[in-house]
Design a protein around this motif. Structure first.
Motif, short mmCIF file in Angstrom:
data_model
loop_
_atom_site.label_atom_id
_atom_site.label_comp_id
_atom_site.label_asym_id
_atom_site.label_seq_id
_atom_site.Cartn_x
_atom_site.Cartn_y
_atom_site.Cartn_z
N TYR A 166 0.80 -1.22 0.00
CA TYR A 166 0.00 0.00 0.00
C TYR A 166 0.83 1.27 0.00
N ARG A 167 2.13 1.17 0.18
CA ARG A 167 2.95 2.37 0.31
C ARG A 167 3.26 2.96 -1.06
N PHE A 220 -2.97 -9.57 2.44
CA PHE A 220 -4.10 -9.90 1.58
C PHE A 220 -3.95 -9.37 0.16
N ASN A 221 -3.26 -8.24 0.00
CA ASN A 221 -3.19 -7.61 -1.33
C ASN A 221 -1.79 -7.68 -1.95
N ARG A 222 -1.05 -8.75 -1.66
CA ARG A 222 0.28 -8.89 -2.25
C ARG A 222 0.52 -10.32 -2.68
N GLU A 223 1.65 -10.55 -3.33
CA GLU A 223 2.00 -11.89 -3.81
C GLU A 223 3.17 -12.45 -3.01
N PHE A 224 3.32 -13.78 -3.06
CA PHE A 224 4.39 -14.46 -2.33
C PHE A 224 5.09 -15.45 -3.26
N MET A 274 -5.62 5.13 1.21
CA MET A 274 -6.54 4.80 0.12
C MET A 274 -6.06 3.53 -0.59
N GLU A 275 -4.74 3.44 -0.81
CA GLU A 275 -4.18 2.27 -1.49
C GLU A 275 -4.37 1.01 -0.65
N ALA A 276 -4.39 1.17 0.67
CA ALA A 276 -4.59 0.04 1.59
C ALA A 276 -6.06 -0.38 1.66
N GLY A 277 -6.93 0.35 0.97
CA GLY A 277 -8.35 0.02 0.96
C GLY A 277 -9.09 0.52 2.18
N LEU A 278 -8.51 1.52 2.85
CA LEU A 278 -9.13 2.02 4.09
C LEU A 278 -10.00 3.25 3.85
N GLY A 279 -9.99 3.77 2.64
CA GLY A 279 -10.86 4.90 2.31
C GLY A 279 -10.72 6.05 3.28
N ASP A 280 -11.84 6.47 3.84
CA ASP A 280 -11.85 7.59 4.79
C ASP A 280 -11.95 7.12 6.24
#
Length: 376
Positions: A166-167, A220-224, A274-280
């Motif tokens: 998310y960074r 959750f939003n990355r690959e391994f 926002m990129e982390a999906g946390l919105g506001d």
């Protein structure tokens, strides 16, 4: 491959117990050592741990361990290990290494010998007359020799677990996501309470707190790297992702504020959230510490302020910490947790901490000062 394997979750110095608690919460029985947590688990633990471990640096498969004081011993013992159980016929397997206080001190030579031994083992087991193709999935092998004991592992994570994905931007001295998560985990904060980071920088502490508050798996939003390993059934990854989705509590309301004196950092923090999906879900403010107003009766201040390590910074840093001390003195029901290497911190705050814990922020030795509030 056998259904039970030995895994190693590596940890920064001082965070071993935090990582061990996370492993325990996932249902496994950890053994704590310096810089690592070792545990036996089914293969399905590889997807689950990579998705859920918030404070570990990496997750590795323990392939073998033995004494080696000669190159012949290193070669033969490495060749005797069941590499065919973990590395596919077309797998790529670069070898990295390190050596401490050992007879075999030449790391490049150790790497070359381990590589040759694995090649010989796999060629024999796969019936190959020529060299290994190494065109498939990546299996990063590490040989670590400490006091003549060689430990061979496979890295399941690929990019370090602190890379959540998310960074989008950061400042000059960003806090690793794993350490930020640990700073929150070391408190008694729960998602129904207020949390403020008055030195938010790129927003890492506030974002990690929000992920913890809503029980969102950090990976959750990355690959391994291990997603492409043949001995891990694709269904195991699917089940781990389904579990993470089911356990997330996206309806949990949060009372998290991140503030910073630098308006550019506030903008970066907002974009990262926002990129982390946390919105506001997180409130972001541009302001200095002296303007901080604690409106709720109870809450937590968690921060990683400037340490004042550069010449000329001490006067400004002292004033900032004094403002922080005044705020916590006027709000005794609030708890405060501050990570810093500033030598005069306690003097500026005007109060001894309830607890103090030694941690490392990268290579900087710091203290995590913990002041427990008297909750109403």
């Amino acid at each position: 491959m056998t259904q039970s394997i030995t895994l190693i979750a590596t940890a920064a110095m001082g965070l071993e117990s935090v990582v061990a608690n996370e492993v325990k919460e996932l249902g496994y029985q950890p053994t704590v050592a310096n810089g690592k947590i070792v545990f036996d688990a089914p293969v399905s633990a590889i997807p689950r741990c990579n998705l859920w471990l918030r404070t570990a640096d990496r997750l590795k498969v323990h392939v073998g361990e033995f004494e080696a004081t000669t190159f012949d011993e290193l070669f033969e013992a490495t060749k005797a290990l069941p590499w065919e159980n973990v590395i596919s016929e077309d797998g790529q397997f670069p070898v990295s290494g390190k050596s401490q206080k050992s007879t075999l001190y030449s790391v490049p030579d150790c790497q070359a010998i381990v590589k040759k031994a694995i090649v010989e083992r796999l060629k024999l087991k796969y019936g190959l007359a020529s060299r290994m193709p190494e065109t498939g999935a990546l299996f990063k092998v590490e040989v670590a020799i400490n006091k003549d004991i060689a430990t061979l592992t496979l890295d399941t994570s690929g990019v370090g677990l602190h890379k959540r994905g998310y960074r989008t931007g950061q400042g000059d001295a960003p806090l690793k996501e794993t350490l930020a998560a640990a700073l929150v985990s070391l408190t008694n904060w729960n998602p129904n309470e207020a949390l403020i980071d008055p030195f938010c920088g790129s927003g890492t502490i506030a974002i990690e707190a929000a992920l913890i508050g809503q029980n969102v798996a950090p990976g959750f939003n990355r690959e391994f790297a291990s997603e492409n390993w043949s001995f891990i059934n694709t269904k195991m990854w699917e089940q781990a992702l389904e579990e993470a989705e089911d356990l997330a509590n996206y309806d949990q309301e949060l009372h998290i504020i991140g503030s910073d004196i630098d308006h550019q950092m506030v903008s970066i923090a907002k974009a990262n959230a926002m990129e982390a999906g946390l919105g506001d879900l997180i409130e972001w403010k541009q302001m200095q510490v002296s303007d901080l107003s604690l409106k709720q009766k109870n809450g937590y201040i968690i921060g990683n302020p400037p340490y004042g390590l550069r010449i000329g910074d001490k006067k400004e840093i002292t004033k900032m910490y004094q403002s922080l001390g005044k705020i916590i003195a006027e709000n005794p029901t609030w708890s405060m947790y501050i990570l810093t290497a500033f030598e005069d911190f306690e003097k500026c705050i005007g109060k001894k901490p309830t607890k103090k814990r030694k941690l490392f922020n990268g290579f900087i030795r710091t203290d995590y000062y913990q002041y427990f509030g008297n909750k109403i």
